[in-house]
Every structure is written in C-alpha cells, then in structure tokens.
Design an enzyme around this catalytic site. Sequence first.
Site, mmCIF file in Angstrom:
data_model
loop_
_atom_site.group_PDB
_atom_site.id
_atom_site.type_symbol
_atom_site.label_atom_id
_atom_site.label_comp_id
_atom_site.label_asym_id
_atom_site.label_seq_id
_atom_site.Cartn_x
_atom_site.Cartn_y
_atom_site.Cartn_z
ATOM 1 N N LYS A 94 11.107 49.389 40.026
ATOM 2 C CA LYS A 94 9.701 48.178 40.206
ATOM 3 C C LYS A 94 9.049 48.592 41.421
ATOM 4 C CE LYS A 94 13.813 45.065 39.351
ATOM 5 N NZ LYS A 94 14.965 45.974 38.878
ATOM 6 N N SER B 195 14.824 37.375 42.019
ATOM 7 C CA SER B 195 13.915 37.409 41.120
ATOM 8 C C SER B 195 13.835 36.367 40.099
ATOM 9 C CB SER B 195 14.994 38.491 39.639
ATOM 10 O OG SER B 195 15.915 37.703 38.930
ATOM 11 N N HIS C 215 14.454 43.697 44.507
ATOM 12 C CA HIS C 215 13.179 43.006 44.194
ATOM 13 C C HIS C 215 12.751 42.779 45.718
ATOM 14 C CE1 HIS C 215 13.098 41.446 39.730
ATOM 15 N NE2 HIS C 215 14.489 41.483 40.254
#
Length: 413
Positions: A263, A205, A233
Amino acid sequence: MSEQQRRAAGRERSDHGFDPAERLQDREARGLHRDIAPVERVAARSRMAPDPKAEPPTFEGEELSIFAANNYLGLADHERVQAAAAEAAREVGTGAGASRLVTGDTPPHRALERELAETKHTERALAFSSGYAANVGTIAALAPDVVFSDELNHASIIDGCRQAGAETVVYDHCDPEDLRAQMEARAAAPVGDESWLVLTDSVFSMDGDVAPLTAICDVVEEFGAWLMVDEAHATGLYDDGGGIVQREGLSDRVHVQMGTLSKALASQGGYVAGSDPLIEHLLNAARSFVFSTGLAPPAAAAAREALRVARESGRRDQLWATVDRLRDGLEDMGYDVWGETQILPVVVGDRSDAVALDDRLRDHGIVAPAIRPPTVPEGTSRIRVAPMATHTDEDIDRCLDAFRAAGEDLGLL
C-alpha cells in the site's frame, strides 16, 4: 464393457463435478459479480480498459484521475523506488527461487527487515509474500485457544482465525468496553489454561476510522492476553514512517505488529514485527512462510526504498493536505464523509445510489469505487475515496467538481 461405456455409465449414475457458470449466474443475480478492469499504469492518473477476459487490454480515451488505489504516498512510480527494484533484479535476481528456509533468503530481505524493525521499534521483523499470508500464517502459528476479534477486521484476520482453529469471540467495533465484557465473561467460566489473542486493525479499510489502541492495550494487559495489530493501512503514514502504534507510542505494548508492503510502501508483500523469539518462532512455524517461495528480491528492495522515502520526504504531509482539502470540500457540498484517516468513505446509504454515483463519477473522469453489501452493512453503501500524495490541485478540483455534478444529477445533494 469398454472404458468409454464405463465412463458413460458413471456419468448417468451421478455428477460429482462443478458448474462455475451456474455459480456465476447466482452471483450476478445477487448483484455481486465483478470484472477486472486493467489499468495502464499505477499512478495518480491513468487510462483504464474494459475487462478483456482472455484477450489483451486496449487502452483508449483520456486519462482518468485514480482515487481508488491504496498507493497512498504515490511511490509506485517513484524513480528511487523503481531504481532500487531494478538494481536488486540485476544483482540478486528477479525471484527468490525457493522458500527462504532453503535458498530464498537474500540481502534485500534482510535489509528490509532491519529497517522495518527499526521503524516499528521492535527487535526483529519478518517479510512474507503478502499481507494476507502474514496474517493467516502468524495467527495460525501462534495457535491461540481463544481470539477476540473486532467485528470489522479484515478478511485475512478472519481466515487466520479459521486456520488456527481457535474459538473466536467477536467484540463490537472499536469498543474496548465490549472487549472487556467479553473477556470478563470468558474469565468467569475458565476452561483450563487458555492462551488469548486480541486482534484488531489499526486503520479500518472501509470506514477509515482508527482503533482506540491505548484503551485496547489497557484491557489486554488487565487480562494478561496478547495483542496483534494489523497496520496494513497505516504503515508508512505516521511518525518516522510507522503506523498508529508508533503515533500513539505503543510499540512496547503491542506484542505483534503486522503490516503490508503493497500500500503506502508501493511494493508487494507483508511483514510481522515483534520480539526476537516471536520472529524465530514464526519463521519455523508459519506455514505461509515456510512453504512459500520468498518475496521477490526486487519487491523487497523496492519496499525498503519506499520506506526510506516515506521517512525522509514530505510525502506524508502532502497526503494529509490533500485529504483535508477533499474532506472539507465533500462535506461542504453536503456529503456524509466518515472516518478520520486517508480513507474517505462517502456514505450514500442505498446500494443503487452508490453504484449510480460510481458510474457518474467515471463519466466525469474520476475512478472511485462503489462499496456495497456484503462488504459493508446494509444501508451504508458508499464511494470509497482514496487520495494519493501525488494528486495535483487540478486532480482534487476535478474530483470535487465530479462529485458535485454527479450528486446533483442523481438528487443526492
């Protein structure tokens, strides 16, 4: 002696309380204090307010271009995703009301899990109330004797190792050869019949780089260990809405696939995907699942619909086009841009330069946060740029113009 006198005497003898103000002063002295700045809406553009503490926020001024969110596909305000959440709220309820092992297991949960398992090419999946809970609960429930963890793994993985009480061996970042060396050293001095778990993010990240999963799988299989990959991610951004595991064709070689719904999937929660026995074990033994109220049904429905949009639409292509244009533009200016994913760390080195660049970018209408130690190593302070598929050409131009003007003002270019 009266009760009041006894209390006074106790205070004179010792003080066993806490002093949050003193702790805050220490944090401020070390440059680690942060505020919460409310955002008016979750989108590519929004107004923001100074931290109002306990008061209502006041949103004034022009909209800012937000390059700080993990809403990578820009689905948080997508009409299909919002409609799915609203329908689940009407038909099922706004909250699960209990642990899923009691009465909190609803049709939206099961539908989401079926599609996650299909996307991740596994037998089953299990939704948790957050990605953090998924990592901590899963690692602790597996209860490995030894974990081998990438040195830049997410805090939730680190905390999961602590909860598990496992002996933790840290290997060099994205270095399968160091992983092999660490495992060879452990094998040379065996301590009975140990269970080994290798842990890594797929996309990191802060650096925006990708773990060499194929090589890591080779090492893991050489020693008969298990591999758990955090796709927080990456979920939704690669082949058919999958992650790096799917891009590399490794679904049958990764024992535990974990990810988030908060996300790219623009909702809330986390998940674990794997074999039927693994999921059955976790729903019985993962304390963050067993003893937590189930994910809210509207969040589960929103995540499911976001996954469908990610798989069916051109949002992923739009994101990667935006990423390429931003990276090329920043590098052409002379900035040092790390990584190879949608996360663009613009590394400036000095923490004060990063903070100053953050402030100047904000003056130009761009929100992109300064990341500094201890989150990243000394000398690698940076601006973390996180574009969305919904950023327009105007937004991208505005961002590049802001970086150019701010960099020249600060002598960084």
